[in-house]
Design an enzyme around this catalytic site. Structure first.
Site, PDB file in Angstrom:
ATOM      1  N   HIS A 109     -14.502  14.743 -24.798  1.00 50.57           N
ATOM      2  CA  HIS A 109     -15.570  15.370 -25.575  1.00 50.57           C
ATOM      3  C   HIS A 109     -16.576  16.021 -24.638  1.00 50.57           C
ATOM      4  O   HIS A 109     -16.733  15.609 -23.485  1.00 50.57           O
ATOM      5  CB  HIS A 109     -16.239  14.388 -26.539  1.00 50.57           C
ATOM      6  CG  HIS A 109     -17.023  13.296 -25.892  1.00 50.57           C
ATOM      7  ND1 HIS A 109     -16.463  12.098 -25.500  1.00 50.57           N
ATOM      8  CD2 HIS A 109     -18.345  13.204 -25.580  1.00 50.57           C
ATOM      9  CE1 HIS A 109     -17.396  11.313 -24.984  1.00 50.57           C
ATOM     10  NE2 HIS A 109     -18.554  11.971 -25.013  1.00 50.57           N
ATOM     11  N   HIS A 111     -19.712  16.239 -23.783  1.00 49.36           N
ATOM     12  CA  HIS A 111     -21.029  15.783 -23.357  1.00 49.36           C
ATOM     13  C   HIS A 111     -21.113  15.897 -21.842  1.00 49.36           C
ATOM     14  O   HIS A 111     -20.093  15.814 -21.147  1.00 49.36           O
ATOM     15  CB  HIS A 111     -21.270  14.337 -23.787  1.00 49.36           C
ATOM     16  CG  HIS A 111     -21.647  14.207 -25.230  1.00 49.36           C
ATOM     17  ND1 HIS A 111     -21.700  12.989 -25.881  1.00 49.36           N
ATOM     18  CD2 HIS A 111     -22.011  15.133 -26.149  1.00 49.36           C
ATOM     19  CE1 HIS A 111     -22.065  13.179 -27.144  1.00 49.36           C
ATOM     20  NE2 HIS A 111     -22.260  14.469 -27.328  1.00 49.36           N
ATOM     21  N   ASP A 113     -21.792  13.931 -19.526  1.00 48.82           N
ATOM     22  CA  ASP A 113     -21.260  12.854 -18.701  1.00 48.82           C
ATOM     23  C   ASP A 113     -19.732  12.852 -18.638  1.00 48.82           C
ATOM     24  O   ASP A 113     -19.152  12.039 -17.909  1.00 48.82           O
ATOM     25  CB  ASP A 113     -21.790  11.488 -19.149  1.00 48.82           C
ATOM     26  CG  ASP A 113     -21.688  11.240 -20.639  1.00 48.82           C
ATOM     27  OD1 ASP A 113     -21.541  12.215 -21.411  1.00 48.82           O
ATOM     28  OD2 ASP A 113     -21.785  10.072 -21.069  1.00 48.82           O
ATOM     29  N   HIS A 114     -19.087  13.753 -19.360  1.00 47.47           N
ATOM     30  CA  HIS A 114     -17.632  13.866 -19.291  1.00 47.47           C
ATOM     31  C   HIS A 114     -17.175  15.304 -19.046  1.00 47.47           C
ATOM     32  O   HIS A 114     -15.983  15.530 -18.826  1.00 47.47           O
ATOM     33  CB  HIS A 114     -16.993  13.337 -20.576  1.00 47.47           C
ATOM     34  CG  HIS A 114     -17.488  11.983 -20.951  1.00 47.47           C
ATOM     35  ND1 HIS A 114     -17.180  10.857 -20.220  1.00 47.47           N
ATOM     36  CD2 HIS A 114     -18.330  11.581 -21.934  1.00 47.47           C
ATOM     37  CE1 HIS A 114     -17.800   9.807 -20.748  1.00 47.47           C
ATOM     38  NE2 HIS A 114     -18.496  10.219 -21.788  1.00 47.47           N
ATOM     39  N   HIS A 189     -17.993  10.930 -32.816  1.00 51.16           N
ATOM     40  CA  HIS A 189     -18.924  10.862 -31.690  1.00 51.16           C
ATOM     41  C   HIS A 189     -19.411  12.264 -31.352  1.00 51.16           C
ATOM     42  O   HIS A 189     -20.589  12.480 -31.077  1.00 51.16           O
ATOM     43  CB  HIS A 189     -18.225  10.216 -30.501  1.00 51.16           C
ATOM     44  CG  HIS A 189     -19.112   9.959 -29.325  1.00 51.16           C
ATOM     45  ND1 HIS A 189     -20.011   8.930 -29.274  1.00 51.16           N
ATOM     46  CD2 HIS A 189     -19.234  10.617 -28.133  1.00 51.16           C
ATOM     47  CE1 HIS A 189     -20.657   8.948 -28.121  1.00 51.16           C
ATOM     48  NE2 HIS A 189     -20.195   9.967 -27.414  1.00 51.16           N
ATOM     49  N   TYR A 223     -32.029  10.051 -36.138  1.00 50.30           N
ATOM     50  CA  TYR A 223     -30.814  10.595 -36.761  1.00 50.30           C
ATOM     51  C   TYR A 223     -30.243   9.568 -37.731  1.00 50.30           C
ATOM     52  O   TYR A 223     -30.233   8.367 -37.463  1.00 50.30           O
ATOM     53  CB  TYR A 223     -29.787  10.905 -35.685  1.00 50.30           C
ATOM     54  CG  TYR A 223     -28.538  11.602 -36.188  1.00 50.30           C
ATOM     55  CD1 TYR A 223     -28.497  12.982 -36.284  1.00 50.30           C
ATOM     56  CD2 TYR A 223     -27.413  10.872 -36.551  1.00 50.30           C
ATOM     57  CE1 TYR A 223     -27.350  13.624 -36.737  1.00 50.30           C
ATOM     58  CE2 TYR A 223     -26.261  11.505 -36.995  1.00 50.30           C
ATOM     59  CZ  TYR A 223     -26.239  12.883 -37.092  1.00 50.30           C
ATOM     60  OH  TYR A 223     -25.111  13.516 -37.541  1.00 50.30           O
ATOM     61  N   HIS A 257     -15.661   6.097 -20.742  1.00 58.89           N
ATOM     62  CA  HIS A 257     -16.431   5.128 -19.974  1.00 58.89           C
ATOM     63  C   HIS A 257     -15.505   3.937 -19.744  1.00 58.89           C
ATOM     64  O   HIS A 257     -15.160   3.237 -20.701  1.00 58.89           O
ATOM     65  CB  HIS A 257     -17.687   4.687 -20.729  1.00 58.89           C
ATOM     66  CG  HIS A 257     -18.742   5.743 -20.822  1.00 58.89           C
ATOM     67  ND1 HIS A 257     -19.628   5.992 -19.802  1.00 58.89           N
ATOM     68  CD2 HIS A 257     -19.033   6.622 -21.809  1.00 58.89           C
ATOM     69  CE1 HIS A 257     -20.447   6.973 -20.158  1.00 58.89           C
ATOM     70  NE2 HIS A 257     -20.095   7.380 -21.363  1.00 58.89           N
TER      71      HIS A 257
END
Length: 300
Positions: A109, A111, A113-114, A189, A223, A257
């Site tokens: 995905h 984001h 961090d990836h 996600h 949210y 992760h």
């Protein structure tokens, strides 16, 4: 030359980069949003790990990246942080492979961090990049769309745009030489979340490898998953993804992760192979979403 790109090129990448279009300007981050507080811990280097067959873990201590190799070229999944790209490339080289032989880069995905390291890894290797349509749009823009439940927290973190991302279909199989990886769209996600599966063989025994995307209901403050106008299909998307992941043939589970699936602990304990891992991973995520929805109902 920028230090990040210079470091990657020194690690063996030699293919020229294609001309990139001028990227769209990134939106301004909302006032009061702070940069990533977990990035330093996530980006602690980790030695590469042979998982099974031609599959290797080449990510950092807290952010996954997986290399699948063949004599005809390699496939890399996920690029972690921008600062992670040299660490991933160094792990590839430490295993005896060349970045220039990476032919295809995939993503779970989009984001930071990836995915923030993908642009540098793409330029260093000359590899093609492929992702789901929703993820491809984010990768090419260099910033998340407004439908992302975490958009307010994601905008301050740099993510260089990725060039010419190929759009995949759900269930499509991508190939490099004998390697064949299948995309399973698992949104929730993020709208573009993708789980990857392939077969790895060793000593005549073949296992079903699953790099399952994040399934956690994480969001910015305020949210509500139960009443999202920005992402109105989020609950049905999560339900689809839970069912899809728990139904996969699954011998070895890997996650973006590594701590989310206790990867290093399972390796150390000799329990990496576990046919129940994907079903348990999906059920744990289902329970987290149920708990989040119960909290929202209690606080209308």
């Amino acid at each position: 030359m920028k230090p990040l790109l210079s470091a990657l090129l020194l690690l063996g990448a030699c293919s020229p980069a294609r001309q990139a279009a001028v990227p769209e300007a990134r939106p301004t981050a909302p006032a009061g949003v702070t940069p990533c507080s977990n990035c330093a811990a996530w980006n602690v280097p980790h030695a590469p790990v042979h998982l099974y067959g031609s599959t290797y873990y080449v990510g950092t201590n807290g952010l996954g990246s997986v290399l699948i190799t063949s004599p005809e070229g390699h496939i890399l999944i996920d690029g972690a942080l921008q600062e992670s790209a040299p660490l991933i490339a160094a792990n590839v080289v430490a295993l005896g492979f060349r970045m220039a032989d990476v032919r295809l880069i995939l993503n779970t995905h989009a984001h930071f961090d990836h995915a923030a390291g993908l642009a540098a890894l793409q330029q260093a290797s000359g590899a093609a990049v492929a992702a789901s349509p929703a993820s491809a749009a984010v990768l090419e823009a260099g910033h998340p769309g407004p439908d992302d439940p975490q958009v307010a927290e994601l905008l301050p973190i740099p993510m260089a745009p990725v060039r010419n991302v190929r759009r995949l279909d759900d269930g499509e199989t991508v190939r490099v030489g004998p390697l064949a990886l299948t995309a399973h769209f698992t949104p929730g996600h993020t709208a573009g979340g993708t789980t990857w599966t392939w077969t790895a063989c060793e000593g005549g025994r073949c296992l079903n490898m699953v790099y399952a995307d994040s399934l956690t209901p994480v969001s910015e403050d305020g949210y509500r998953f139960s009443a999202s106008t920005r992402y109105p299909t989020i609950l049905s998307d999560f339900a689809h993804s839970f069912a899809a992941v728990e139904a996969l043939p699954c011998d070895v589970l890997i996650t973006p992760h590594p701590g989310a699936s206790d990867l290093f602990q399972r390796i150390a304990a000799g329990t990496l192979v576990d046919a129940t891992a994907c079903a348990r991973y999906a059920e744990a995520a289902r329970q987290r979403l149920a708990a989040r929805l119960e909290t929202e109902r209690a606080n209308p």
